[in-house]
Enzyme design. Structure first.
Site: not given
Lengths: 522, 522
Positions: B258, B295
């Site tokens: 990720e 994120c």
């Protein structure tokens, strides 16, 4: 009529100068039609059309996609005789096989159509507890798929085979790299798909078919930025090369490569108490079926050295030597078979168990079974290699410890089979069975590995090097999972949600709603 | 007590000579404890132990694994104060965040424990129609998992975070590469896991924790033949390097990386009719939360050039300039933030909207928002880059066509948000919304992208380059799917089947039985 041209979407195209012909492997002669290898420009056009088609096709309802798949079936069936004729001409496979594989192919398309009409395959999950965001998730297609036709299944793993059927079901356009050995079959099947697309109003580019004898067309396809996933069935060498190509792109994409296996069969002693003759007949058939040209061909039979195993091998010899050798798919396949078998027969320490010794003409694959000791097999990894064709090795193990060791030492496999007639014995061999479970995609009890059912519970896959990705199957309904990704919607307006996630559940599908499976509305 | 050593299974080990210390980013000073970088021998030992543990751990029942996860929660909670103290010392994150992230971490472990006790996560599918083979399929773990700790979530995406919790739930042992910025937190959390493993009788090697400041330990881990999958959260550069390492092994393995995103927010005009001030407050908070080190930080706000958008930016300025800058996780992170922001500010054609201009000392990340025209944004891809920290760009589009073009041009993202107050307007902008849907893992309506619920319907993932594999999520219950593969059993004796597939359904789980979802027995 077969034109030899590429289908760039609905348009026939022969922009290139490289041509080739298919072979009639039974006659050993070239077939008439000239095929035009796709050019890089044609590859680009097909992919660009697929990318444009995706914007329309991904929005088609399950019902609409099902109608498309059913229309493909109708077109195939309307042209069944011509299709089977060119199939047999190009593959050398017999009539029974052409009928069986044709039925398998239409059956697969129908099964995916049924799945689409039912609709729950999108794995809808909804969490909307009090005081938290409303989250709804489902699977959606992510773009054009490249499918590589497989030499050994001109119908069922090629143009309109499992990869294409599952990709079209997911909502992904498909660009097929036709297998050069059956380019004519590929074109006729493509025509059926294109005609079905026209009749059901599917966008131009939802399907294309590219002829190719070399490796460039496949490489261009896998490297094309607008191709988002790849389905492949074939050799380890080609499969790993394509997988690495996909993984090393600027934008990596998944390459699902099914690369074959030797499909170990664990013959427990009790299995031979009463049924040594029965299993010998079954395995003589399984080893030679389709000239051994199946990914699930039983290439490795593991037993304990004993009189019973000797008897089994004797029966196997009697049964297998009676089988008349079949035509292999292509002179090249026969050459590879003879070469791989020849390499095996240059190893030391084996004994031939059965061999078809009569002289044969042309493209026939002569079956052979050899045996080695467990010790030899453990020491010489050459015996672990796949020989694609009617060839199998029996390993005589000294005891169940050695058997367990051999199984633990095996590479990943599509299938593993256990033959047994005594429940107690299964416990004795539990370590071997457990090791087998860890290295295969499908376990089979008291049967043969050839024959792969098309259903939701099938796994035709397995740990590397059987496939490039053990998490998916290329046969059965869950094959559709390869072409989709999840998307979640948070507090999204009901009117804007896909039908699968709407409050009133208009598709009446089964959804996971706050941990309960239900088809209720909200 | 923190020892600075590695956990090789249950054994503390400091075989190497390379040492390092963590930093107190608030004070700008080194912390006391010396950490010993794991050696290659220690990496090998940890993985070998994990491989041995796998043979035992994979057979643990759902209930046993749930007890293990719950015991981890108990150990964490028993040491909560010490854990939160070292967490704050090493990360500079405030007390509220340490409490929130701790609760999130234990909540995740509990959620997976609940999932295991319920049991249906194994996706059991059974097909046993008359006259066909009986096929039964379920998901099984495939081996030891390497987990890379993330700098920005010392609890929730590191040692006992979502990757570890989901991997342990699947039946896979875990070897953690500890994040060097919070090695002390990592060791204390590891101790909790090891103590829980001891108390619940889990095998030695079910969990290991390796210290590492360099890149070698991570590379050794990903290349180790007995590591079968990798979970990573971090930078694009490291994530793609590890993904390629995994894909190019002799036996390729999945690396779930990720890698972040700029999380576009589509501000439709109606959203600013009444609520310009409200959204400005919300986004000032979301952009600066955790010093922007999420994120899902909203790095890109897309609107139509108008007085309303000007007003929104004015409100945003007023709100965001009031926020006192927070300590960033590490001097290196601040250096990277300043450098990436500096690069952005060297581009031409932007105007600063809001900037914290007061002098600050030490490791504080000063927030800034700039604006550019749609034209500039389309032309200059530098504006598309992630600036990890409290930085955001507002793009003023000339019209909805340009807005649509910009969204279509974006790379893959974790999230995409739509702000709106008028249902009719959603239809007008449907092309933009559809383009957003195609490039994100999660769509959000009228909220902020920061804040990621842990539930089955969550997708924390998205098309490349947001992640290396859009098919999976790293947050939420389906994160477990990353660590499993399907196995099918054909005509397998009931006594030998896993409980999940047995006729009488002893686990009482929901199964797909001949296309029906049911918890009935057979």
């Amino acid at each position: 009529m077969i034109t030899g041209k590429n289908y760039i979407g609905k348009t026939l195209s022969n922009g290139g100068k490289t041509t080739y012909k298919t072979i009639n492997p039974a006659a050993g002669s070239e077939n008439e039609i000239t095929f035009f290898e796709a050019t890089q420009a044609e590859v680009d056009q097909a992919v660009e059309k697929a990318a444009s088609a995706f914007e329309i096709y991904k929005k088609k309802s399950g019902k609409e996609k099902a109608e498309f798949l059913e229309a493909i079936v109708a077109e195939l069936e309307a042209n069944a005789e011509a299709l089977k004729e060119i199939y047999r001409l190009e593959s050398g496979l017999p009539e029974g096989r052409s009928n069986g594989e044709f039925a398998r192919t239409t059956g697969q398309l129908r099964a995916f159509a049924t799945m689409l009409k039912e609709g729950s395959w999108v794995e809808a999950i909804i969490n909307n507890p009090e005081g938290k965001p409303d989250l709804r998730r489902m699977q959606v297609p992510f773009g054009p798929v490249a499918v590589f036709g497989a030499s050994n299944f001109p119908f069922a793993f090629s143009t309109a085979g499992g990869d294409t059927a599952s990709a079209l079901a997911s909502g992904s356009p498909v660009v097929v790299k036709s297998h050069p050995m059956h380019a004519g079959t590929g074109e006729l099947v493509s025509k059926a798909i294109i005609d079905a697309a026209k009749k059901t109003g599917m966008p131009d580019g939802v399907f294309s078919n590219l002829n190719s004898k070399g490796i460039e067309v496949g490489e261009w396809l896998v490297k094309h930025p607008k191709i988002k996933a790849v389905g492949f069935t074939g050799s380890f060498k080609a499969g790993t090369a394509l997988s690495k190509l996909g993984a090393n792109r600027d934008e990596p994409i998944p390459v699902y490569a099914e690369m074959g296996s030797i499909n170990p069969v664990l013959v427990l002693p009790s299995a031979l108490d009463e049924k040594a003759q029965f299993w010998a007949e079954q395995y003589a058939g399984s080893i030679t079926a389709g000239a051994g040209q199946f990914c699930t061909n039983p290439g490795l039979i593991l037993g304990l050295k004993s009189q019973k195993l000797d008897d089994f091998m004797q029966f196997l010899k009697e049964n297998i030597e009676k089988v008349a050798p079949s035509v292999m798919l292509h002179p090249n396949i026969k050459k590879q078979y003879d070469s791989a078998k020849g390499e095996m027969l240059q190893q030391k320490g084996y004994t031939s168990v059965a061999e078809y010794t009569e002289e044969v003409n042309g493209n026939l694959g002569k079956q052979q079974v050899i045996k080695v000791s467990g010790e030899e097999f453990l020491q010489n990894k050459n015996f672990h290699k796949e020989v694609f064709g009617p060839f199998s090795i029996v390993v005589e193990c000294t005891d169940k410890e050695q058997l367990g060791k051999i199984i633990k030492d095996l590479e990943g496999q599509l299938t593993g089979t256990v033959l047994n007639a005594d429940a107690q014995e299964l416990k004795e061999f539990s370590e071997s069975i457990e090791a087998l479970t860890a290295s295969v995609g499908r376990l089979i009890y008291n049967s043969v590995p050839t024959g792969v059912e098309v259903c939701a519970a099938m796994t035709h896959g397995g740990p590397f090097p059987a496939t490039s990705n053990a998490k998916f199957t290329s046969v059965g309904l869950t094959a559709v999972q390869r072409w989709v990704r999840p998307v979640s919607y948070q507090d999204w307006p009901d009117a804007l949600l896909p039908d699968a996630l709407k409050n009133d559940n208009p598709l009446k599908i089964v959804r996971e709603l706050n941990s309960e499976r239900t088809s209720a509305s909200i």
